[in-house]
Design an enzyme around this catalytic site. Sequence first.
Site, mmCIF file in Angstrom:
data_model
loop_
_atom_site.group_PDB
_atom_site.id
_atom_site.type_symbol
_atom_site.label_atom_id
_atom_site.label_comp_id
_atom_site.label_asym_id
_atom_site.label_seq_id
_atom_site.Cartn_x
_atom_site.Cartn_y
_atom_site.Cartn_z
ATOM 1 N N ALA A 22 -31.582 -17.681 28.498
ATOM 2 C CA ALA A 22 -30.723 -18.768 28.962
ATOM 3 C C ALA A 22 -31.325 -20.131 28.647
ATOM 4 O O ALA A 22 -32.550 -20.276 28.547
ATOM 5 C CB ALA A 22 -30.481 -18.627 30.468
ATOM 6 N N PHE B 250 -31.761 -24.579 29.139
ATOM 7 C CA PHE B 250 -32.103 -25.476 30.239
ATOM 8 C C PHE B 250 -30.911 -26.263 30.767
ATOM 9 O O PHE B 250 -30.924 -26.735 31.906
ATOM 10 C CB PHE B 250 -33.190 -26.467 29.797
ATOM 11 C CG PHE B 250 -32.690 -27.550 28.866
ATOM 12 C CD1 PHE B 250 -32.079 -28.693 29.346
ATOM 13 C CD2 PHE B 250 -32.829 -27.415 27.488
ATOM 14 C CE1 PHE B 250 -31.616 -29.679 28.492
ATOM 15 C CE2 PHE B 250 -32.363 -28.392 26.618
ATOM 16 C CZ PHE B 250 -31.754 -29.531 27.130
ATOM 17 N N LYS C 31 -34.217 -13.791 30.988
ATOM 18 C CA LYS C 31 -35.270 -14.786 30.844
ATOM 19 C C LYS C 31 -34.644 -16.160 30.979
ATOM 20 O O LYS C 31 -33.997 -16.662 30.065
ATOM 21 C CB LYS C 31 -35.988 -14.694 29.496
ATOM 22 C CG LYS C 31 -37.287 -15.529 29.485
ATOM 23 C CD LYS C 31 -37.644 -16.061 28.120
ATOM 24 C CE LYS C 31 -36.882 -17.289 27.733
ATOM 25 N NZ LYS C 31 -37.224 -18.510 28.542
ATOM 26 N N GLU D 290 -37.702 -21.845 30.742
ATOM 27 C CA GLU D 290 -38.979 -22.179 31.382
ATOM 28 C C GLU D 290 -38.974 -23.590 31.953
ATOM 29 O O GLU D 290 -39.883 -23.977 32.694
ATOM 30 C CB GLU D 290 -40.119 -22.035 30.375
ATOM 31 C CG GLU D 290 -40.124 -23.011 29.218
ATOM 32 C CD GLU D 290 -39.241 -22.587 28.052
ATOM 33 O OE1 GLU D 290 -39.415 -23.146 26.952
ATOM 34 O OE2 GLU D 290 -38.386 -21.696 28.235
ATOM 35 N N SER E 247 -30.152 -23.911 21.002
ATOM 36 C CA SER E 247 -30.101 -24.668 19.750
ATOM 37 C C SER E 247 -29.879 -23.752 18.549
ATOM 38 O O SER E 247 -30.098 -22.538 18.614
ATOM 39 C CB SER E 247 -31.404 -25.442 19.556
ATOM 40 O OG SER E 247 -32.472 -24.539 19.280
ATOM 41 N N CYS F 27 -23.287 -28.362 25.163
ATOM 42 C CA CYS F 27 -22.806 -28.024 23.825
ATOM 43 C C CYS F 27 -21.335 -28.356 23.641
ATOM 44 O O CYS F 27 -20.825 -28.288 22.527
ATOM 45 C CB CYS F 27 -23.058 -26.548 23.520
ATOM 46 S SG CYS F 27 -22.154 -25.422 24.594
ATOM 47 N N GLU G 254 -27.215 -32.962 15.809
ATOM 48 C CA GLU G 254 -26.832 -32.755 17.204
ATOM 49 C C GLU G 254 -27.915 -33.428 18.044
ATOM 50 O O GLU G 254 -29.017 -32.908 18.202
ATOM 51 C CB GLU G 254 -26.741 -31.268 17.561
ATOM 52 C CG GLU G 254 -26.255 -31.081 19.002
ATOM 53 C CD GLU G 254 -26.333 -29.638 19.493
ATOM 54 O OE1 GLU G 254 -25.586 -29.294 20.413
ATOM 55 O OE2 GLU G 254 -27.166 -28.878 18.970
#
Length: 603
Positions: A238, A240, A264, A267, A317, A373, A485
């Site tokens: 996943a 941030f 996961k 972090e 990304s 996004c 982007e």
Amino acid sequence: RRAATTTATTAAKTSSCSRLISNFAAATAPSLQSFKYDAPWLHYHDTQAQPEIKNFINGAFENPILSNKESNIPLLDPSSNNVLSYVPESHSTLDKDEPSALDRAVEAAKRAYPGWSNTPVQTRQRLMLEYAHVLHKKEVREEIAYEFLVVIFNIFFDLEKHCFMTFVSSLFVGFSWITLEQGKTTADAMGDVWRGLEVVEAATRVGSEMLGDSLQNLASGLDTVSYRVPLGVCAGIAPFNFPAMIALWMYPLAIATGNTYVLKPTEKAPSASLLLTKYLHDLGLPPGVVNVVNGSKDTVDGILTHPDIKAISFVGSNKAGEYIHDIGSKNGKRVQANMGAKNHATVMMEDADRASTIKAIVGAAFGAAGQRCMALSVVVLVGDLEESRGWAQELVAQAKLLKVGNGFVEGVDVGPLISKDATDRAEEIIEQSIDEGAVCMLDGRGFTVEGFEGGNFLGPTVINLSDQQHIDPNEQITNPAYTEEIFAPVLTVLAVPTLDDAISISNKNAYGNGTAIFTTSGGAARKYQYEIEAGQVGINVPIPVPLPFFSFTGNKASIRGDVNFYGKSGVHFFTQLKTVTSNWQYGKGGDLGGVTMPVLGKA
């Protein structure tokens, strides 16, 4: 206390101060008691001030392995860059004979799979219904996106006044795990949870989406039926920018269809996923069905190559998504990867509702600090060039009204970027675009917020590539404000003479996540709808993210893999078809086939 009782006067003053403290504490107690968890995923120990994040494996939070501390990742508050906690690298272990946390999580999921996949689908649906009911409670959503009220008192005895004195050393009101770790405003954090909740609601009816097909009498006594069956252990990686929503895009649908899961989280903001998982487990989810492991690239690589993981979902990304799809596919895994975007908003200046369109574009461009996004990062103004300058000035004026600051502060519209690297990158792209001829109509670089001078703040920025002339749709746009982007509160303005030009420019862009047109002309809207290539189209809707009755259908360079997130496509991603052909003859002596190719139903 001994000093306070030396005289009756001192005792009376002390009693008065004590009552003041007690009354203050009593007043704050309901706020503290109204929430269920006191961050059980945080591990405190004496050797460092900040806690470490625990993994959730086989139904319990695990303390990090102290021998792996050197691989821990500091988790920074984006509003200050102070260290909040440390995140373990779950695929790291100093003892090669000892399984890593990731290995243990996958093993727990593997052990749980036979029992969970054989659990009746209606039972799995009911659990999702209970989960949705819990997440619907305002106090629960606030626990994820407004966690709790913390008041830390310092109490001391004043020898001159013969009284205990107290002062509040720190006060966090409306404490939000998402806002604290990711930086977005508390209102945006609540939206993060809500849009994920909608996918949980969709998972409550997954049985109807898993129906197979059947056909009888393909030959005498011979029938065929197909079933949708789960895959096994699945995993999610996943991002941030939506710590709750994207996690809820992944594991609820996966386990509702009978799979087990290893998630996961990012972090950079893992706490929302851990709290969401804890809520689900407390409803009676069997241990091992959902596990959460923390980490960064090492843990991702472990997921991509683990032989027991059957499918992987990713949002993030393009660089990371292409890598994950490539390595995961080479290791025999089904992969869906939602990636980058450069979403265009086309404005028919001659007939669009001006005020509402300006407001919608500014909100979609700068909300969430541009870190989504589906942000509208390009606006294409269709019509007269001089008129486009007026529209651009109004976009700037509206953007200037937005308040930039810490996400906890009431009235803030734009929070910090996730990291200093992200801020530096955005500012470098802005500088490069100006060097290559762009006009920066509103420059948000160098933005500082009082009290949060160390934060990753970038104010709304508007870059005009059409200040002097229309963009020629037959020429390639090379300015980095358009090609990159940026993932920041930066809006790029283009102007073209016709709708055909706007469609041509949008379709030449490599990305295809989303797009929007603002117009009151049904003909223009229909033409745009049918000719535009992007996979998600808004007509007077700035951010056209479909509700989970449908699927998230970005296309082109915005996705790798051919099966979309949530909706019917999501069910298909987490299941595979099994087809059974049966021959039941009433009586003995039927023809069960020979050495030649069977031909069924032959006259």
